[in-house]
Design a protein around this motif. Structure first.
Motif, short mmCIF file in Angstrom:
data_model
loop_
_atom_site.label_atom_id
_atom_site.label_comp_id
_atom_site.label_asym_id
_atom_site.label_seq_id
_atom_site.Cartn_x
_atom_site.Cartn_y
_atom_site.Cartn_z
N TYR A 144 4.01 3.12 7.61
CA TYR A 144 4.24 3.43 6.20
C TYR A 144 5.58 4.17 6.12
CZ TYR A 144 -0.51 2.18 4.78
OH TYR A 144 -1.66 1.49 4.52
N GLY A 145 6.62 3.46 5.70
CA GLY A 145 7.95 4.04 5.64
C GLY A 145 8.12 4.95 4.42
N LEU A 146 8.92 5.99 4.59
CA LEU A 146 9.21 6.91 3.48
C LEU A 146 10.07 6.19 2.45
CD1 LEU A 146 9.05 9.76 2.27
CD2 LEU A 146 11.11 10.31 3.58
N ARG A 147 9.59 6.12 1.22
CA ARG A 147 10.33 5.46 0.14
C ARG A 147 11.05 6.45 -0.75
NH1 ARG A 147 6.89 1.62 -3.32
NH2 ARG A 147 8.83 1.56 -4.46
N SER A 148 10.41 7.58 -1.04
CA SER A 148 11.05 8.54 -1.93
C SER A 148 10.34 9.89 -1.88
CB SER A 148 11.06 8.01 -3.37
OG SER A 148 9.75 7.88 -3.88
N VAL A 149 11.06 10.88 -2.41
CA VAL A 149 10.48 12.21 -2.61
C VAL A 149 10.13 12.30 -4.09
CG1 VAL A 149 10.88 14.69 -2.52
CG2 VAL A 149 11.80 13.21 -0.72
N GLU A 192 -1.53 20.48 -10.99
CA GLU A 192 -2.29 19.68 -10.03
C GLU A 192 -1.52 19.41 -8.75
OE1 GLU A 192 -5.28 15.86 -9.98
OE2 GLU A 192 -3.87 16.04 -11.62
N PHE A 193 -0.23 19.16 -8.85
CA PHE A 193 0.62 18.90 -7.69
C PHE A 193 1.76 19.91 -7.70
CE2 PHE A 193 -1.28 14.82 -8.99
CZ PHE A 193 -2.01 14.54 -7.83
N PRO A 194 1.53 21.09 -7.15
CA PRO A 194 2.51 22.18 -7.26
C PRO A 194 3.78 21.99 -6.42
CG PRO A 194 0.68 22.85 -5.89
CD PRO A 194 0.33 21.50 -6.45
N LEU A 195 3.74 21.11 -5.44
CA LEU A 195 4.89 20.90 -4.57
C LEU A 195 5.38 19.46 -4.67
CD1 LEU A 195 3.57 22.69 -1.36
CD2 LEU A 195 5.12 23.61 -3.09
N ASP A 196 6.62 19.24 -4.28
CA ASP A 196 7.14 17.88 -4.19
C ASP A 196 6.25 17.08 -3.24
OD1 ASP A 196 9.23 18.61 -5.83
OD2 ASP A 196 10.74 18.61 -4.24
N GLY A 197 6.34 15.77 -3.34
CA GLY A 197 5.54 14.90 -2.48
C GLY A 197 6.38 13.82 -1.85
N HIS A 198 5.82 13.21 -0.83
CA HIS A 198 6.44 12.04 -0.20
C HIS A 198 5.66 10.80 -0.61
CE1 HIS A 198 8.42 14.16 3.51
NE2 HIS A 198 9.05 14.39 2.38
N LEU A 199 6.39 9.74 -0.89
CA LEU A 199 5.80 8.44 -1.14
C LEU A 199 6.19 7.54 0.03
CD1 LEU A 199 4.45 6.14 -2.75
CD2 LEU A 199 6.64 5.84 -3.94
N HIS A 200 5.19 7.12 0.79
CA HIS A 200 5.36 6.17 1.90
C HIS A 200 4.75 4.85 1.46
CE1 HIS A 200 6.28 9.26 5.05
NE2 HIS A 200 5.56 10.04 4.23
N SER A 201 5.27 3.74 1.96
CA SER A 201 4.70 2.44 1.60
C SER A 201 4.71 1.51 2.81
CB SER A 201 5.52 1.77 0.49
OG SER A 201 5.40 2.50 -0.70
N ARG A 202 3.80 0.55 2.75
CA ARG A 202 3.73 -0.50 3.76
C ARG A 202 3.46 -1.81 3.04
NH1 ARG A 202 0.05 -0.46 9.25
NH2 ARG A 202 0.01 -2.69 9.57
N LEU A 212 0.85 -1.18 0.00
CA LEU A 212 0.00 0.00 0.00
C LEU A 212 0.89 1.24 0.00
CD1 LEU A 212 -2.72 -1.06 2.60
CD2 LEU A 212 -2.92 -0.99 0.10
N ASP A 213 0.55 2.20 -0.84
CA ASP A 213 1.30 3.44 -0.94
C ASP A 213 0.45 4.59 -0.39
OD1 ASP A 213 3.44 2.20 -2.26
OD2 ASP A 213 2.53 2.52 -4.23
N LEU A 214 1.12 5.52 0.23
CA LEU A 214 0.50 6.71 0.80
C LEU A 214 1.30 7.90 0.28
CD1 LEU A 214 -0.31 7.11 4.58
CD2 LEU A 214 0.72 8.94 3.28
#
Length: 178
Positions: free
Chosen positions: A154-159, A166-176, A134-136
């Motif tokens: 949900y651990g941080l996988r990447s920026v 639609e997505f004006p800022l960077d995001g975090h991808l967390h996964s479990r 699952l990704d968050l």
């Protein structure tokens, strides 16, 4: 169908949730991090129809998160959050989770408790279908979502780089993983 855990009840949204949904969406913080406005009964009806259709088509499972008022199980429950499982590729190995919390319920652990219930349900319900991760995702400026992700494993996988408009800022991808 309904799920429960952590003093919360999760169930699919219903038409009678429209007034509470409109009230929750008056919060500027919530509006900043969500993409679909819910300002009036017509917009609430459209939002609720999207949730109903997602369930029917098997790609979006959105739950109203309810909490009994004053912690009493005999009292009417109030809408305190939303959690959702999005399966862009039903039968695929990964899905995405999302959530929002009503302003009045923030800081009480509602989002982590609800996300934990959703996570357990998702892995159990779709294990035979191949779901193993699952990704968050959230914007980097949403520190509260980062804390929820960490609290629920949900651990941080990447920026992720921004994708304007639609997505004006960077995001975090967390996964479990299951």
């Amino acid at each position: 169908m309904s799920l429960s855990g952590g003093g919360l009840v999760l169930r699919p949204f219903r038409e009678e949730d429209a007034p509470a949904l409109i009230a929750v969406y008056r919060d500027e913080t919530l509006r900043r991090f969500t993409r679909t406005p819910v300002n009036d009964p017509a917009e609430a009806a459209r939002w609720l129809e999207l949730q109903r259709r997602g369930w029917a088509e098997g790609h979006r499972y959105s739950f109203a998160v309810l909490e009994p008022r004053d912690g009493r199980t005999d009292a009417p429950a109030e809408l305190v959050a939303n959690v959702v499982l999005k399966r862009a590729e039903p039968g695929g190995p990964a899905a995405e989770v999302g959530y929002w919390t009503a302003a009045a319920a923030r800081g009480r652990g509602v989002a982590p408790r609800a996300l934990e219930v959703l996570t357990g349900w998702a892995f159990a319900a779709f294990a035979a279908d191949g779901l193993v991760r699952l990704d968050l995702l959230h914007q980097v400026d949403n520190a509260a979502s980062c804390r929820v992700a960490e609290k629920t494993g949900y651990g941080l996988r990447s920026v992720l780089p921004a994708l304007p408009p639609e997505f004006p800022l960077d995001g975090h991808l967390h996964s479990r993983s299951a």
